[in-house]
Design a protein around this motif. Structure first.
Motif, PDB file in Angstrom:
ATOM      1  N   HIS A  77      -6.769  -5.970   2.716  1.00 17.69           N
ATOM      2  CA  HIS A  77      -5.587  -5.397   3.360  1.00 17.69           C
ATOM      3  C   HIS A  77      -4.985  -6.453   4.285  1.00 17.69           C
ATOM      4  O   HIS A  77      -5.713  -7.036   5.101  1.00 17.69           O
ATOM      5  CB  HIS A  77      -5.968  -4.188   4.218  1.00 17.69           C
ATOM      6  N   PRO A 118       0.795   3.177   3.976  1.00 12.56           N
ATOM      7  CA  PRO A 118       0.695   2.084   4.948  1.00 12.56           C
ATOM      8  C   PRO A 118       0.187   2.541   6.308  1.00 12.56           C
ATOM      9  O   PRO A 118       0.515   3.623   6.786  1.00 12.56           O
ATOM     10  CB  PRO A 118       2.122   1.555   5.036  1.00 12.56           C
ATOM     11  N   LEU A 174      -1.865  -4.995  -0.123  1.00 13.72           N
ATOM     12  CA  LEU A 174      -3.198  -5.154  -0.704  1.00 13.72           C
ATOM     13  C   LEU A 174      -3.196  -6.376  -1.616  1.00 13.72           C
ATOM     14  O   LEU A 174      -2.261  -6.563  -2.403  1.00 13.72           O
ATOM     15  CB  LEU A 174      -3.582  -3.922  -1.522  1.00 13.72           C
ATOM     16  N   LEU A 222      -2.337  -6.439   7.241  1.00 12.96           N
ATOM     17  CA  LEU A 222      -1.624  -5.508   8.112  1.00 12.96           C
ATOM     18  C   LEU A 222      -0.835  -6.303   9.157  1.00 12.96           C
ATOM     19  O   LEU A 222      -1.384  -7.233   9.767  1.00 12.96           O
ATOM     20  CB  LEU A 222      -2.615  -4.593   8.832  1.00 12.96           C
ATOM     21  N   HIS A 239       1.915  -3.445   5.146  1.00 14.80           N
ATOM     22  CA  HIS A 239       0.547  -3.183   4.688  1.00 14.80           C
ATOM     23  C   HIS A 239       0.493  -3.523   3.208  1.00 14.80           C
ATOM     24  O   HIS A 239       0.988  -2.784   2.365  1.00 14.80           O
ATOM     25  CB  HIS A 239       0.183  -1.716   4.916  1.00 14.80           C
ATOM     26  N   HIS A 241     -10.594  -5.436  -2.565  1.00 13.83           N
ATOM     27  CA  HIS A 241      -9.221  -5.696  -2.154  1.00 13.83           C
ATOM     28  C   HIS A 241      -9.177  -6.024  -0.671  1.00 13.83           C
ATOM     29  O   HIS A 241     -10.018  -5.585   0.097  1.00 13.83           O
ATOM     30  CB  HIS A 241      -8.292  -4.518  -2.475  1.00 13.83           C
ATOM     31  N   ASP A 257       0.850  -1.189   0.000  1.00 13.72           N
ATOM     32  CA  ASP A 257       0.000   0.000   0.000  1.00 13.72           C
ATOM     33  C   ASP A 257       0.889   1.244   0.000  1.00 13.72           C
ATOM     34  O   ASP A 257       1.909   1.277   0.702  1.00 13.72           O
ATOM     35  CB  ASP A 257      -0.896  -0.009   1.249  1.00 13.72           C
TER      36      ASP A 257
END
Length: 111
Positions: A102, A33, A40, A104, A38, A100, A30
């Motif tokens: 995420h 972030p 996607l 993390l 992070h 999408h 990402d």
């Protein structure tokens, strides 16, 4: 979909920091972030959001979750744990109209 940012990224028309790619999915870091890691994960097939998914998308969504697990474990080495988030539509925080996930991680995440 030709005007979709994530479709262009998956097609290689817009550069990204790629983490993973196969025939159905593309994963990249990402650009904004929210944690040390992070990433996607997007399907290459355009699907606007989880709210737009139908029963015909069940196999794709299941495979996407399997890829999320693989990417988190094998590619990112997040064995200590990670968070998986899907924002749905604008009110749910979705900023790009292409489903999408995420991933993390990289630190202990607050609730």
């Amino acid at each position: 979909m030709t005007d979709c940012l994530f479709c262009k990224i998956a097609a290689g028309d817009i550069p990204s920091n790629k983490v993973y790619e196969d025939e159905n999915f593309f994963a990249f870091h990402d650009i904004h972030p929210k944690s040390p890691i992070h990433v996607l994960v997007i399907p290459k097939l355009h699907l606007q959001s989880l709210a737009d998914a139908t029963e015909q998308d069940t196999a794709l969504l299941g495979l996407m979750m399997d890829r999320v697990r693989h990417i988190a474990d094998a590619e990112l080495k997040l064995g200590v744990g990670y968070r998986v988030v899907i924002n749905v539509r604008e009110g749910g925080g979705q900023e790009v109209d292409h489903i999408h996930v995420h991933i993390l991680g990289g630190k202990k995440l607050p609730f």
